[in-house]
Write an enzyme that holds these catalytic residues in place. Structure first.
Site, PDB file in Angstrom:
ATOM      1  N   ASP A  50      -3.980   7.281 -30.030  1.00 23.69           N
ATOM      2  CA  ASP A  50      -3.344   6.167 -30.735  1.00 23.69           C
ATOM      3  C   ASP A  50      -2.600   6.666 -31.982  1.00 23.69           C
ATOM      4  O   ASP A  50      -2.753   6.130 -33.083  1.00 23.69           O
ATOM      5  CB  ASP A  50      -4.391   5.096 -31.099  1.00 23.69           C
ATOM      6  N   ARG A  84      -6.591  14.731 -13.884  1.00 19.86           N
ATOM      7  CA  ARG A  84      -5.531  14.150 -14.718  1.00 19.86           C
ATOM      8  C   ARG A  84      -4.169  14.803 -14.468  1.00 19.86           C
ATOM      9  O   ARG A  84      -3.151  14.130 -14.326  1.00 19.86           O
ATOM     10  CB  ARG A  84      -5.910  14.283 -16.194  1.00 19.86           C
ATOM     11  N   LEU A 112      -3.168  10.314 -21.392  1.00 22.49           N
ATOM     12  CA  LEU A 112      -2.091  11.044 -20.715  1.00 22.49           C
ATOM     13  C   LEU A 112      -2.210  12.532 -21.040  1.00 22.49           C
ATOM     14  O   LEU A 112      -2.610  12.896 -22.154  1.00 22.49           O
ATOM     15  CB  LEU A 112      -0.739  10.523 -21.184  1.00 22.49           C
ATOM     16  N   HIS A 123      -1.096  -1.021 -29.816  1.00 17.14           N
ATOM     17  CA  HIS A 123      -2.531  -0.901 -30.115  1.00 17.14           C
ATOM     18  C   HIS A 123      -2.931  -2.096 -30.988  1.00 17.14           C
ATOM     19  O   HIS A 123      -2.202  -2.451 -31.919  1.00 17.14           O
ATOM     20  CB  HIS A 123      -2.789   0.422 -30.839  1.00 17.14           C
ATOM     21  N   GLU A 183       1.037  -9.322 -30.563  1.00 20.46           N
ATOM     22  CA  GLU A 183       1.427  -8.196 -29.694  1.00 20.46           C
ATOM     23  C   GLU A 183       2.588  -8.603 -28.805  1.00 20.46           C
ATOM     24  O   GLU A 183       3.539  -7.845 -28.600  1.00 20.46           O
ATOM     25  CB  GLU A 183       0.245  -7.764 -28.809  1.00 20.46           C
ATOM     26  N   SER A 206      -0.868  -8.830 -19.849  1.00 25.78           N
ATOM     27  CA  SER A 206      -0.184  -9.895 -20.596  1.00 25.78           C
ATOM     28  C   SER A 206       0.980  -9.343 -21.430  1.00 25.78           C
ATOM     29  O   SER A 206       1.996 -10.011 -21.600  1.00 25.78           O
ATOM     30  CB  SER A 206      -1.165 -10.684 -21.473  1.00 25.78           C
TER      31      SER A 206
HETATM   32  C1  GRF Z   1      -3.823  -4.983 -25.588  1.00 25.14           C
HETATM   33  O1  GRF Z   1      -4.722  -5.454 -26.549  1.00 25.14           O
HETATM   34  C2  GRF Z   1      -3.142  -3.745 -26.110  1.00 25.14           C
HETATM   35  O2  GRF Z   1      -2.977  -3.741 -27.488  1.00 25.14           O
HETATM   36  C3  GRF Z   1      -4.093  -2.646 -25.702  1.00 25.14           C
HETATM   37  O3  GRF Z   1      -4.601  -3.036 -24.455  1.00 25.14           O
HETATM   38  C4  GRF Z   1      -4.542  -4.462 -24.352  1.00 25.14           C
HETATM   39  C5  GRF Z   1      -3.765  -4.750 -23.096  1.00 25.14           C
HETATM   40  O4  GRF Z   1      -3.726  -6.131 -22.826  1.00 25.14           O
HETATM   41  N1  GRF Z   1      -3.426  -1.370 -25.663  1.00 25.14           N
HETATM   42  P1  GRF Z   1      -2.792  -6.667 -21.663  1.00 25.14           P
HETATM   43  O5  GRF Z   1      -3.241  -5.950 -20.382  1.00 25.14           O
HETATM   44  O6  GRF Z   1      -1.375  -6.359 -22.002  1.00 25.14           O
HETATM   45  O7  GRF Z   1      -3.063  -8.135 -21.581  1.00 25.14           O
END
Ligand code: GRF
Length: 199
Positions: free
Chosen positions: A143, A63, A91, A107, A172, A12
């Protein structure tokens, strides 16, 4: 600014970025959407939009080997900024060093509070009254890295992990494109751990 999006799931945040670009609010171009999972809905959405996509399955792949294949693909696509959008794999230091201050992450907490998994549940367990999200440059810690911007939301009585996650996710979707636009416009300077936004 050529973006390389890395995702593992729903996507998303990737879609919100693609929409901000289409709306002319973000001056960037999606050069590649890369997923480490073939079944990620996000990669299917990218494909449906006609964007360049690549699946590099990571299951069972060491990795270092997986990251080096990703680096190759990102460089072939002339990616300038790597955008982690729900990329659920750590990573390697070599990958991070290959894009110095050119990898960003989002995050779902107000970092440095609640790094790691299930940040929203961590916030609820801790009883904080304000939660939110953070867009930051990626360093080698979990993070961790200079914070570009944060958006906050209230925690309400009766919130569940799902209800709080949904409220944070709305922010976000705004925060990521805003942060990317600051980078695209060359509006930010990193001074140690601090990101200074030029006026
Ligand atoms: C989000 O909550 C982001 O903050 C975290 O992973 C989730 C990803 O959601 N890093 P989406 O796949 O972008 O919907």
């Amino acid at each position: 600014m050529r973006l390389g999006i890395l995702l593992s799931g729903r996507g998303s945040n990737f879609l919100a970025i693609a929409e901000a670009i289409a709306a002319g609010k973000l001056h960037a171009e999606i050069a590649l959407v890369l997923s480490n999972r073939a079944d990620a809905p996000g990669i299917q959405a990218a494909h449906a939009r006609g964007l360049p996509t690549l699946i590099l399955e990571s299951k069972g792949v060491p990795r270092a080997q997986h990251d080096s294949a990703m680096l190759h693909a990102l460089s072939e696509s002339r990616v300038e900024l790597v955008v982690l959008a729900g990329y659920l794999r750590l990573l390697s230091p070599a990958f991070i060093r290959a894009f110095p201050q050119r990898i960003v992450n989002i995050h779902p907490s107000l970092l440095p509070a609640f790094p790691g998994l299930r940040a929203q549940q961590q916030a609820l367990d801790c009883g904080v009254k304000i939660a939110g999200c953070t867009v930051h440059f990626v360093s080698e810690g979990l993070d961790d890295g200079p914070i570009i911007l944060q958006r906050s939301v209230p925690v309400r009585d009766g919130d569940t992990e799902d209800s709080l996650s949904a409220r944070i996710l709305e922010q976000e979707h705004i925060a990521y494109s805003e942060a990317l636009e600051l980078i695209a416009r060359n509006c930010i300077r990193i001074e140690g751990r601090r990101v200074v936004v030029c006026t």
